[in-house]
Scaffold this active site. Structure first.
Site, short mmCIF file in Angstrom:
data_model
loop_
_atom_site.label_atom_id
_atom_site.label_comp_id
_atom_site.label_asym_id
_atom_site.label_seq_id
_atom_site.Cartn_x
_atom_site.Cartn_y
_atom_site.Cartn_z
N ASP A 180 41.90 55.85 44.40
CA ASP A 180 40.47 55.17 44.12
C ASP A 180 40.57 54.11 45.08
O ASP A 180 41.43 52.97 44.78
CB ASP A 180 40.31 54.82 42.75
CG ASP A 180 39.27 53.73 42.68
OD1 ASP A 180 38.70 53.38 43.51
OD2 ASP A 180 38.72 53.65 41.34
N CYS A 206 34.18 46.91 33.95
CA CYS A 206 34.23 48.34 33.80
C CYS A 206 35.60 48.93 33.63
O CYS A 206 36.10 49.83 34.29
CB CYS A 206 33.53 49.13 34.89
SG CYS A 206 31.91 48.93 35.19
N HIS A 260 39.47 51.59 36.70
CA HIS A 260 37.78 51.71 36.62
C HIS A 260 37.31 52.42 35.45
O HIS A 260 38.03 53.75 35.70
CB HIS A 260 37.12 51.49 38.07
CG HIS A 260 35.79 51.13 37.86
ND1 HIS A 260 34.98 52.18 37.68
CD2 HIS A 260 35.06 50.00 38.14
CE1 HIS A 260 33.51 51.66 37.61
NE2 HIS A 260 33.67 50.26 37.98
N GLN A 316 38.24 49.29 46.03
CA GLN A 316 38.51 47.91 46.36
C GLN A 316 39.50 47.76 47.55
O GLN A 316 39.44 46.74 48.11
CB GLN A 316 38.94 47.42 45.35
CG GLN A 316 38.31 47.08 43.93
CD GLN A 316 36.84 46.21 44.27
OE1 GLN A 316 37.04 45.29 44.98
NE2 GLN A 316 35.82 46.38 43.43
N LYS A 333 30.77 48.60 49.12
CA LYS A 333 32.08 47.56 48.86
C LYS A 333 32.68 47.05 50.25
O LYS A 333 33.55 46.45 50.28
CB LYS A 333 33.15 48.16 48.43
CG LYS A 333 32.61 48.58 46.64
CD LYS A 333 33.03 47.88 45.62
CE LYS A 333 32.73 48.82 44.34
NZ LYS A 333 32.41 47.96 43.18
N1 PMP Z 1 36.82 51.94 41.26
C1 PMP Z 1 36.82 50.71 41.55
C2 PMP Z 1 38.32 50.02 41.45
C3 PMP Z 1 35.84 50.04 41.64
O1 PMP Z 1 35.86 48.61 41.63
C4 PMP Z 1 34.65 50.44 41.52
C5 PMP Z 1 33.28 49.77 41.54
N2 PMP Z 1 33.19 48.61 41.06
C6 PMP Z 1 34.48 51.86 41.38
C7 PMP Z 1 35.59 52.77 41.18
C8 PMP Z 1 33.16 52.59 41.29
O2 PMP Z 1 32.51 52.51 42.65
P1 PMP Z 1 30.91 52.99 42.82
O3 PMP Z 1 30.35 52.05 41.45
O4 PMP Z 1 30.54 52.43 44.07
O5 PMP Z 1 30.78 54.36 42.36
#
Ligand code: PMP
Length: 407
Positions: free
Chosen positions: A201, A365, A124, A204, A227
Site C-alpha cells: 500500500d 481509518c 488503513h 503515503q 496524496k
Molecule cells: N492506505 C493508506 C495508508 C492511506 O493513507 C489511504 C488514504 N488515507 C488509503 C490507503 C486509501 O487511499 P484512497 O482513499 O486515496 O483510496
C-alpha cells in the site's frame, strides 16, 4: 538544510493564500490529501477548455488528443515507480480501488479454504476490509502482524506467521496514522521464499520515498494521485505483468472487452482489461504535471525538508506538558501523531481550526491500530514540502492555548 526555495514553492500553491477564520491557512493535513500546485489546476482547466472528449474510441482530433494526454500519464507513472512495462500500470480511482481489485480478482481466484492472508496491525481500513470480505467468502484466514509500543511491526512475529499456507502479504509502506516506514523489502523477500505474493500500500509513501517496484520486487503496488499533489479520483495499481495477465477481470463494461456476443465475451489486453467504463480522464491528464512537479523538485530534496519539519515538530511538541507522541519508530515520514492527557483530540482540532490550523483528529481509518494503543484517536499533523518551520511554531502555540482553554 534543503536546497529548495520553500517560499517560491508556496507561491505555486494558490490555496495556501487562503484565510481561514481570519488567519492564514496552516495546512497540516497532508496525509489526508495534499494540496495541488497551479500546474495541476491549469492542466484540469486546459483539459476541459481544450481537450475534452472520450478516450480510446474516437477518430476525431479531440478524441485523439485527449487519449494521448490520458495515456501519457501512464508512461510518467511507469517511470515514476520504475515498472518494467507500461501495461503494468492499471488506472484506478485510488489506493482503495487498487487493493479491492487485487482482493476480488487475484484473491478470489487464488485463495482457498485454509489459505492465509497476512496484513499488519497498522493498516488503513482499505487494506483490511477487502481481505476480510474475500477471506470470509473463501474460508481463508486473516493473520495480523502486531505493532510494537514504538509503532513498528513485530518482525519476529511476522516470520512466525509466514508459512507455506500464506498466499498473500498486504502491507502499508508508510503508515498514515503513525508515519512509520515499514521494511517492505525484507517482507517481500521473506514472503517470496514461502511462495506468497506481496501487495504494498503506497498511498503515503509515493510522495515521500523513492519507489522502484523492480528493486522492491513487489507483486502489486497501489497509490493515489491526490496524496501526490495530483487530483482526486485518480490512482494506479501496479502489478507484475504475468500476474495481471492470469487474473480474472474486475468490472465488466465498455473498454475492457475485445468482442461481445450474448454467448461469450472476450477481454481486452492489459491494461484495459481492468479499466471498464469512461475513466476520470481530466484527473489522469492532470496527474502528469503533478508527477513532473515532484520529479523536478526531487524526492530526495523534498525529504530533507520534510524530515527537518518532522524533527522540529517532534521536539516542539515534546516540550508541551501532557502530550504523548504515538508512534516513535526509528524510520518515519512526515506524520506526527499524538494524544494529550485529559483532552479529547476533536476539541483540539476545533480550537486549532479557529486559528486557521488544519490537522486531522480521530482514528485515521485505522481503528484496530487505535485499539492497539487503547486510544480513541490521535491528533495528527502531517507535513508536505510547502510547510514551514513557522507553521510548526504556530501549531505549538495553538496547542498550548487550546490545552489552556480545555483544562
Ligand atoms: N492506505 C493508506 C495508508 C492511506 O493513507 C489511504 C488514504 N488515507 C488509503 C490507503 C486509501 O487511499 P484512497 O482513499 O486515496 O483510496
Amino acid at each position: 538544510n534543503t536546497v529548495l526555495d520553500i517560499a517560491a514553492i508556496r507561491n505555486g500553491f494558490p490555496i495556501l493564500n487562503r484565510k481561514i477564520k481570519g488567519h492564514p491557512l496552516v495546512y497540516l493535513d497532508n496525509a489526508a490529501t495534499s494540496q495541488k500546485p497551479q500546474v495541476v489546476i491549469d492542466a484540469l482547466v486546459h483539459y476541459y477548455t481544450q481537450l475534452n472528449a472520450n478516450v480510446h474510441r474516437g477518430i476525431h482530433t479531440l478524441a485523439e488528443e485527449a487519449t494521448a494526454a490520458f495515456e501519457a500519464t501512464r508512461d510518467a507513472l511507469q517511470q515514476f515507480i520504475n515498472a518494467k512495462y507500461r501495461e503494468e500500470i492499471i488506472y484506478t480511482r485510488g489506493t482503495t480501488e487498487g487493493i479491492n481489485l487485487v482482493a476480488y480478482t487475484w484473491g478470489r481466484s487464488n485463495l482457498n479454504e485454509g489459505d492465509e492472508v497476512i496484513i499488519s496491525g497498522m493498516e488503513h481500513h482499505s487494506n483490511i476490509v477487502p481481505w476480510q470480505i474475500v477471506c470470509e467468502e473463501k474460508k481463508a484466514v486473516l493473520k495480523v502482524i502486531p505493532v510494537t509500543e514504538s509503532g513498528e511491526l513485530e518482525m519476529e512475529t511476522f516470520y512466525q506467521l509466514l508459512s507455506g499456507r500464506t498466499k498473500i502479504v498486504s502491507v502499508v509502506q508508510v503508515s498514515n496514522a503513525l508515519g512509520t516506514i515499514n521494511p517492505v523489502k525484507e517482507i517481500i523477500d521473506a514472503a517470496h521464499q514461502k511462495g506468497a505474493v506481496v501487495l504494498v500500500d503506497g498511498a503515503q509513501s509515493s510522495l515521500h520515498l523513492d519507489i522502484d517496484v523492480q528493486a522492491l520486487d513487489c507483486d502489486f503496488f497501489a497509490l493515489s494521485a491526490h496524496k501526490m499533489l495530483g487530483p482526486t479520483g485518480a490512482g494506479a495499481l501496479y502489478g507484475k505483468k504475468q500476474l495481471l495477465e492470469a487474473m480474472p477481470v474486475f468490472n465488466g463494461g465498455g473498454e475492457m472487452i475485445k468482442e461481445v456476443t450474448f454467448e461469450r465475451t472476450t477481454y481486452n489486453e492489459l491494461p484495459y482489461k481492468f479499466e471498464a467504463g469512461t475513466p476520470n480522464i481530466a484527473d489522469f491528464v492532470a496527474f502528469k504535471p503533478a508527477i513532473e512537479y515532484i520529479n523536478t523538485l526531487g524526492k530526495k530534496n523534498m525529504r530533507v525538508h520534510e524530515d527537518a519539519l518532522l524533527r522540529y515538530a517532534t521536539d516542539k511538541i515534546k516540550e508541551i506538558d501532557g502530550i504523548r507522541i504515538i508512534g516513535e519508530a526509528k524510520e518515519k515520514a512526515s506524520v506526527l501523531s499524538f494524544v494529550i492527557d485529559r483532552v479529547h483530540p476533536q476539541d483540539i482540532g476545533i480550537l486549532l481550526d479557529n486559528k486557521g490550523i488544519a490537522v486531522r483528529t480521530g482514528h485515521h481509518c485505522a481503528e484496530p491500530l487505535m485499539n492497539r494503543f487503547c486510544i480513541p484517536g490521535t491528533i495528527r499533523a502531517s507535513f508536505a514540502v510547502y510547510n514551514t518551520m513557522e507553521e510548526i511554531d504556530q501549531l505549538a502555540e495553538g496547542l498550548k492555548k487550546a490545552i489552556g482553554l480545555l483544562r
